[in-house]
Motif scaffolding. Structure first.
Motif, PDB file in Angstrom:
ATOM      1  N   GLU A   1     -15.527  16.895  71.175  1.00  0.00           N
ATOM      2  CA  GLU A   1     -16.899  16.612  71.617  1.00  0.00           C
ATOM      3  C   GLU A   1     -17.868  17.666  71.098  1.00  0.00           C
ATOM      4  N   ALA A   2     -17.430  18.921  71.076  1.00  0.00           N
ATOM      5  CA  ALA A   2     -18.273  19.999  70.544  1.00  0.00           C
ATOM      6  C   ALA A   2     -18.517  19.809  69.049  1.00  0.00           C
ATOM      7  N   TRP A   3     -17.481  19.412  68.303  1.00  0.00           N
ATOM      8  CA  TRP A   3     -17.653  19.142  66.880  1.00  0.00           C
ATOM      9  C   TRP A   3     -18.633  17.990  66.666  1.00  0.00           C
ATOM     10  N   ALA A   4     -18.507  16.943  67.472  1.00  0.00           N
ATOM     11  CA  ALA A   4     -19.420  15.794  67.346  1.00  0.00           C
ATOM     12  C   ALA A   4     -20.855  16.223  67.604  1.00  0.00           C
ATOM     13  N   ALA A   5     -21.050  17.100  68.602  1.00  0.00           N
ATOM     14  CA  ALA A   5     -22.395  17.590  68.902  1.00  0.00           C
ATOM     15  C   ALA A   5     -22.949  18.412  67.746  1.00  0.00           C
ATOM     16  N   LEU A   6     -22.109  19.274  67.160  1.00  0.00           N
ATOM     17  CA  LEU A   6     -22.566  20.116  66.058  1.00  0.00           C
ATOM     18  C   LEU A   6     -22.916  19.283  64.826  1.00  0.00           C
ATOM     19  N   VAL A   7     -22.062  18.316  64.502  1.00  0.00           N
ATOM     20  CA  VAL A   7     -22.330  17.450  63.343  1.00  0.00           C
ATOM     21  C   VAL A   7     -23.613  16.658  63.556  1.00  0.00           C
ATOM     22  N   ALA A   8     -23.793  16.108  64.764  1.00  0.00           N
ATOM     23  CA  ALA A   8     -25.017  15.354  65.061  1.00  0.00           C
ATOM     24  C   ALA A   8     -26.247  16.243  64.949  1.00  0.00           C
ATOM     25  N   LEU A   9     -26.144  17.476  65.437  1.00  0.00           N
ATOM     26  CA  LEU A   9     -27.265  18.414  65.351  1.00  0.00           C
ATOM     27  C   LEU A   9     -27.610  18.727  63.903  1.00  0.00           C
TER      28      LEU A   9
ATOM     29  N   THR B   1     -18.934   8.446  69.941  1.00  0.00           N
ATOM     30  CA  THR B   1     -17.762   9.327  69.857  1.00  0.00           C
ATOM     31  C   THR B   1     -17.431   9.922  71.222  1.00  0.00           C
ATOM     32  N   VAL B   2     -18.434  10.425  71.913  1.00  0.00           N
ATOM     33  CA  VAL B   2     -18.213  11.015  73.242  1.00  0.00           C
ATOM     34  C   VAL B   2     -17.704   9.958  74.215  1.00  0.00           C
TER      35      VAL B   2
END
Length: 201
Positions: free
Chosen positions: A23-31, A171-172
């Motif tokens: 979830e953290a990776w998904a947030a970073l990629v989205a950012l 993803t989340v």
């Protein structure tokens, strides 16, 4: 922005699960997509639209000519709704039968829209025509082309950002569903022994 909320899971934590890290990776990629890809996409689309629209504006300005037309008589009926002019501009126009001379010297006549609120026989008005004298619309001007290109670029940037955020949310959502499925499996395994003395010893 909700993408930032997942970044706290980067820290070291003995309770951190694999889904938390994902979830953290998904947030970073989205950012990163919102901060870098969205503006770049907007700039590329805006630049391409600007080039195409300015080229079209130059072609129209070269191919369309303003001539003077003369009113024969006013024609009744409503103005076409497909007219690209805004409603306020349509209210100051009238549908008339007129005649004019085209840029090639040909004599033309027919129903056209005149920039006259209450036209009378013999009134003159400006009319845009093609090189053969056929009535056509006003050519696109450079400022309008730039405005449309800027709006296209902005729309592309916003769409890219929205797609990145949507992908993050999907993803989340899938990670949370997987997490709940694992919890259900763990409860199913522990359920028969739950609350019994000496269980697991």
């Amino acid at each position: 922005m909700r993408a930032l909320t997942g970044l706290w899971r980067w820290r070291r934590n003995p309770l951190r699960r694999a889904t938390d890290l994902a979830e953290a990776w998904a947030a970073l990629v989205a950012l990163l997509l919102m901060a870098v890809a969205a503006p770049v996409t907007g700039w590329l689309v805006g630049t391409a639209a600007e080039d195409a629209l300015q080229r079209s504006a130059r072609q129209q300005q070269h191919a369309r000519h303003l001539v003077t037309a003369t009113v024969v008589r006013e024609l009744g009926g409503a103005l076409p709704e497909a007219d690209p002019e805004p409603a306020s501009a349509r209210q100051s126009r009238s549908r008339v039968l007129a005649y004019w001379t085209g840029p090639d010297g040909s004599r033309r006549h027919g129903p056209v829209l005149a920039d006259l609120k209450s036209p009378h026989r013999g009134d003159r008005f400006g009319l845009w025509t093609d090189p053969h004298g056929r009535a056509t619309g006003r050519p696109l001007d450079s400022a309008t082309a730039t405005t449309h290109a800027a709006l296209a670029g902005l729309g592309a940037a916003l769409l890219t950002a929205a797609l990145a955020e949507t992908a993050r949310r999907v993803t989340v959502w899938r990670l949370v569903r997987r997490r709940y499925a694992r919890w259900d499996q763990a409860w199913d395994r522990a359920g028969p022994d739950w609350g019994k003395a000496g269980t697991g010893s």
